[in-house]
Design a protein around this motif. Structure first.
Motif, mmCIF file in Angstrom:
data_model
loop_
_atom_site.group_PDB
_atom_site.id
_atom_site.type_symbol
_atom_site.label_atom_id
_atom_site.label_comp_id
_atom_site.label_asym_id
_atom_site.label_seq_id
_atom_site.Cartn_x
_atom_site.Cartn_y
_atom_site.Cartn_z
ATOM 1 N N ARG A 73 0.846 -1.180 0.000
ATOM 2 C CA ARG A 73 0.000 0.000 0.000
ATOM 3 C C ARG A 73 0.892 1.245 0.000
ATOM 4 O O ARG A 73 2.028 1.174 0.465
ATOM 5 C CB ARG A 73 -0.895 0.024 1.243
ATOM 6 C CG ARG A 73 -1.934 -1.085 1.278
ATOM 7 C CD ARG A 73 -2.737 -1.034 2.571
ATOM 8 N NE ARG A 73 -3.752 -2.067 2.583
ATOM 9 C CZ ARG A 73 -4.983 -1.920 2.101
ATOM 10 N NH1 ARG A 73 -5.329 -0.746 1.593
ATOM 11 N NH2 ARG A 73 -5.861 -2.889 2.134
ATOM 12 N N GLN A 80 1.515 6.012 4.224
ATOM 13 C CA GLN A 80 0.434 6.701 4.942
ATOM 14 C C GLN A 80 0.830 8.156 5.194
ATOM 15 O O GLN A 80 1.818 8.432 5.862
ATOM 16 C CB GLN A 80 0.157 6.004 6.270
ATOM 17 C CG GLN A 80 -1.014 6.580 7.041
ATOM 18 C CD GLN A 80 -2.362 6.184 6.431
ATOM 19 O OE1 GLN A 80 -2.648 5.027 6.240
ATOM 20 N NE2 GLN A 80 -3.181 7.181 6.120
ATOM 21 N N HIS A 134 -4.817 5.419 1.174
ATOM 22 C CA HIS A 134 -3.975 4.303 1.604
ATOM 23 C C HIS A 134 -4.257 3.042 0.792
ATOM 24 O O HIS A 134 -3.670 2.002 1.028
ATOM 25 C CB HIS A 134 -4.187 4.044 3.098
ATOM 26 C CG HIS A 134 -3.124 3.206 3.736
ATOM 27 N ND1 HIS A 134 -1.772 3.429 3.525
ATOM 28 C CD2 HIS A 134 -3.194 2.133 4.558
ATOM 29 C CE1 HIS A 134 -1.075 2.533 4.207
ATOM 30 N NE2 HIS A 134 -1.917 1.726 4.826
#
Length: 455
Positions: A347, A350, A359
């Motif tokens: 991912r 963040q 995200h």
């Protein structure tokens, strides 16, 4: 003091716009918008007006949330119609010390030596190996003493017409462009760690209609390629195999899409041409269709990795990101196809700000563009504007300003030909004073050495 950032990812399935602020604590997202992509097919612009409309829509949504916008944007460009070449350069160092200007000069020399066709434009010049005198594999030559500097670079170019159409679409939406970044490069920035880059890693962004592959080795991109296949092809395959409309096939893919053991469960779906009529199909057929398409895609990517001749240098394995990676079981299938290399589903980084959808793996490129705008590019780089980017923000060793002010000629001795008589006298007087100070200093040093010998 915060710096406004604007990232626009123009994909084949969606246009993502993210507005952020760069603060001392990091990148803080203040707004985002997504619109269905129109006028883009397999990574290339097919209709400038439609693409511009999609950008304006996503931009309007992001601006409504953020309440502000940056004056210029960092935009992505697909790997379609890109061509990459390796080139090297060599320069002499008259000063005997390597500064930013010397590094820029050797990289510009490598770019000059490259055989780039007239119809192609440079996107990135990325150095992957420096050589100082006879010493190879120098990570950072800055500040080293040397008489000669060499560099090996990976140069990414794209067709001028493709780049021009992309810029027209963005400018038609009322946005000025700061720089253009390869989509695969941006995705790699958002999902790869420093350790992975050091060990060597292959990052693959599997999107709606394209797959972007980049290979990092030695903290720089060594290879990149593009495949015009993505998750939308799975939708098309399901539509044809199940004789159902595209929007139904997309819903089936999202709800039942899996690469794990198939089920014999039956589901009812409408028929093309008469959506009031339903027919039953087995989930095993759905599984077989998805399995065939994903397996074929991964096998083509594995062959491209073999062509790069860098497979043996990939110690950290494969990192997969993008919307297609949300298919259950894709990691296990990828491990089998890539000869049991380590595979990780990633991912994007963040970021600060309450924007959890960012995200998602589908937003890896957009987040990477923000990070690039904030300075997360490679150690040295020549960007799409032929501008030298670097991370050396400290003052120059000579104390004469920023590193951009370092001259290729010496500042230590004045040029008498450029001085008037009074200036020459003042200069000579100051030189004499410096010599006198140096002489006194040497005497004190000798006296101290003599006293230590006695006592």
């Amino acid at each position: 003091m915060s710096k406004p950032l604007l990232a626009i990812d123009i994909g084949s399935s969606k246009v993502s716009v993210v507005i952020a602020e760069q603060k001392e604590s990091g990148v803080h997202v203040v707004g985002s918008g997504v619109a269905k992509s129109q006028g883009v097919r397999k990574g290339t612009i097919t209709n400038i007006e439609l693409t511009s409309r999609s950008i304006r829509q996503a931009l309007s949504d992001a601006k409504r949330v953020a309440g502000t916008i940056a004056p210029k944007a960092v935009i992505s460009i697909s790997g379609a119609y890109t061509r990459s070449i390796n080139s090297s350069g060599i320069v002499n160092i008259p000063q005997q010390e390597i500064g930013i200007k010397e590094i820029n000069r050797v990289m510009q020399t490598a770019l000059y030596n490259a055989n780039i066709p007239n119809e192609y434009e440079v996107l990135h010049v990325l150095p992957y190996n420096f050589k100082v005198d006879e010493q190879e594999f120098i990570e950072d030559p800055f500040g080293m003493n040397a008489s000669r500097l060499e560099v090996d670079t990976h140069i990414i170019t794209t067709q001028k017409s493709n780049l021009s159409n992309l810029k027209k679409a963005v400018k038609s939406a009322g946005i000025e462009i700061e720089s253009v970044v390869l989509a695969g490069y941006a995705s790699a920035i958002s999902v790869l760690g420093d350790d992975e880059k050091e060990l060597g890693v292959c990052a693959i962004d599997m999107g709606g209609s394209t797959c972007e592959m980049v290979v990092h080795s030695g903290n720089s991109i060594r290879f990149n390629t593009f495949l015009a296949v993505g998750s939308n092809h799975i939708t098309n395959d399901l539509s044809m195999a199940l004789h159902t409309p595209l929007h139904v096939a997309e819903k089936i893919k999202l709800e039942y899409g899996s690469l794990k053991a198939p089920s014999n469960e039956l589901i009812e779906i409408p028929v093309i041409g008469d959506e009031d009529e339903n027919h039953e199909v087995s989930l095993e057929i759905v599984y077989n269709v998805i399995q065939a398409r994903v397996q074929e895609t991964l096998m083509i990517l594995a062959k491209e990795l073999e062509k790069s001749n860098l497979k043996e240098q990939i110690g950290a394995g494969i990192v997969l990101t993008g919307g297609m990676t949300k298919l259950e079981g894709i990691r296990e299938l990828a491990m089998a196809i890539f000869d049991n290399m380590p595979v990780r589903i990633a991912r994007p980084l963040q970021l600060e700000g309450d924007f959890k959808p960012l995200h998602d793996p589908a937003f890896s490129t957009a987040v990477g563009l923000l990070e690039y705008a904030a300075g997360a590019y490679t150690q040295y780089e020549i960007d799409s504007n032929r501008k030298m980017l670097h991370k050396k923000g400290a003052p120059a060793p000579t104390g004469e300003g920023d590193m951009g002010d370092i001259s290729l000629t010496s500042h230590d001795e004045p040029d008498p030909g450029n001085l008037k008589n009074d200036e020459i006298k003042q200069t000579l007087a100051s030189v004499a004073q410096e010599e006198e100070k140096e002489s006194i200093g040497q005497k004190i040093k000798k006296l101290w050495h003599w006293m230590t010998q006695i006592f």
